[in-house]
Design a protein around this motif. Structure first.
Motif, short mmCIF file in Angstrom:
data_model
loop_
_atom_site.label_atom_id
_atom_site.label_comp_id
_atom_site.label_asym_id
_atom_site.label_seq_id
_atom_site.Cartn_x
_atom_site.Cartn_y
_atom_site.Cartn_z
N GLU A 1 -13.52 16.49 -21.06
CA GLU A 1 -14.58 17.39 -21.49
C GLU A 1 -14.06 18.49 -22.42
OE1 GLU A 1 -18.00 17.36 -21.09
OE2 GLU A 1 -17.47 15.31 -20.55
N ALA B 1 -13.71 16.82 -25.82
CA ALA B 1 -15.01 16.63 -26.46
C ALA B 1 -15.52 17.93 -27.06
CB ALA B 1 -16.02 16.08 -25.45
N ALA B 2 -15.35 19.03 -26.33
CA ALA B 2 -15.80 20.34 -26.83
C ALA B 2 -14.96 20.79 -28.03
CB ALA B 2 -15.71 21.37 -25.71
N ASN C 1 -13.22 18.88 -30.15
CA ASN C 1 -13.53 18.04 -31.31
C ASN C 1 -14.85 18.45 -31.96
OD1 ASN C 1 -11.33 16.41 -31.53
ND2 ASN C 1 -12.19 14.69 -30.41
N ALA C 2 -15.77 18.95 -31.16
CA ALA C 2 -17.07 19.35 -31.68
C ALA C 2 -17.03 20.71 -32.38
CB ALA C 2 -18.10 19.38 -30.55
N SER D 1 -22.36 15.55 -22.55
CA SER D 1 -21.01 16.13 -22.51
C SER D 1 -21.07 17.58 -22.95
CB SER D 1 -20.06 15.36 -23.42
OG SER D 1 -20.39 15.62 -24.78
N GLY E 1 -19.25 18.50 -25.29
CA GLY E 1 -19.19 18.33 -26.74
C GLY E 1 -20.57 18.33 -27.37
N GLU F 1 -21.83 20.81 -30.25
CA GLU F 1 -22.38 20.26 -31.50
C GLU F 1 -23.71 20.91 -31.87
OE1 GLU F 1 -22.67 16.09 -30.74
OE2 GLU F 1 -20.52 15.73 -31.04
#
Length: 275
Positions: free
Chosen positions: A33, A36-37, A39-40, A240, A242, A246
């Motif tokens: 998680e 994902a965050a 990368n966003a 997620s 992310g 986003e």
């Protein structure tokens, strides 16, 4: 305006898989998680940890495992452990992660009625103790304020030398027992902090994205994540952390605000820039 710092509060201590099955408990899930965050567009991970069954803990070794797993995937991200822990924990329990030398940690600036019989206790002496310990180990506090009076407490303790400048606040809005998340409330908090300080705004539940939009427009920074809200839109569970980040990135771009990298976030917050 400065670039926008996005913090992802990826799991919290209270939200569970019953609320959203994507809430992370295990070290592997927490690292997933966080990645994902990151990368966003998140440059800070606000970190609570759980045992594999979801029980919240402030155990130093559990934090160490989580931080190492996150850093393997996101080596330059800023990790900000919580010292709030969960209701009922002692000061000693709550302070454990600051001894892992993170760049930042949360510092709650007042006591709050969380509903029913739950009281999140942060006496003035506890706040002073936490501030002194963070100063001792070189950790920058993020000053968590759930109401205007908590800003006044932080400013008073700053004048007494316990809290250093530049101060960075987090306006947590919409929590039971704290300030609501309306425009009136946001402006009241924003206009109550010193001009040389920075702030992040956190909207709980249905306030998440409206508060984020206010902060973006006002030149502040934003926190989102499963700790605060598990929905991407009304009635639709987020897949997620992310996905939540986003959405903030999209809002920021529509409003002409660029998103900060972790290195840019360090400069804005007065942290040491990593080589």
């Amino acid at each position: 305006m400065e670039k926008l710092i996005i913090t992802a509060a990826i799991c919290g201590a209270e939200v569970t898989k019953e609320h959203n099955p994507n809430v992370p408990y295990t070290i592997e899930e927490i690292a997933r998680e966080a990645y994902a965050a990151y990368n966003a567009g998140a440059s800070i991970i606000h970190l609570h940890v759980r045992y594999d069954d979801g029980t919240p803990t402030q155990n130093k070794e559990r934090f160490r495992e989580a931080i190492e797993a996150i850093k393997t995937k996101c080596p330059d991200v800023i990790i900000q452990p919580s010292t709030g822990g969960a209701v009922g924990m002692t000061s000693g329990e709550r302070l454990q992660p600051i001894y892992l030398n993170p760049e930042m940690a949360s510092l709650d600036c007042g006591t709050l009625n969380f509903g029913g019989d739950e009281i999140f206790v942060n006496t003035e002496n506890m706040i002073i103790e936490f501030a002194l310990k963070m100063n001792e180990v070189g950790v920058k506090p993020e000053l968590e304020v759930f109401d205007k009076g908590m800003i006044d407490t932080a400013l008073r303790l700053h004048k007494k030398g316990y809290i250093k400048t530049p101060m960075h606040f987090n306006f947590v809005m919409g929590v039971t027992g704290g300030i609501s998340g309306e425009i009136r409330d946001f402006l009241f908090l924003k206009e109550s902090i010193p001009e040389d300080s920075t702030f992040t705004a956190t909207g709980i539940g249905r306030y998440e994205f409206s508060v984020a939009t206010m902060a973006i427009l006002a030149g502040g920074h934003v926190r989102v994540g499963f700790e605060d809200n598990v929905y991407i839109s009304k009635g639709v569970l987020a897949r997620s952390n992310g996905e939540l980040v986003e959405k903030v990135v999209r809002i920021a771009r529509e409003l002409g605000r660029e998103v900060a990298t972790p290195q840019e976030a360090r400069k804005i917050l007065g942290l040491e820039v990593k080589s």
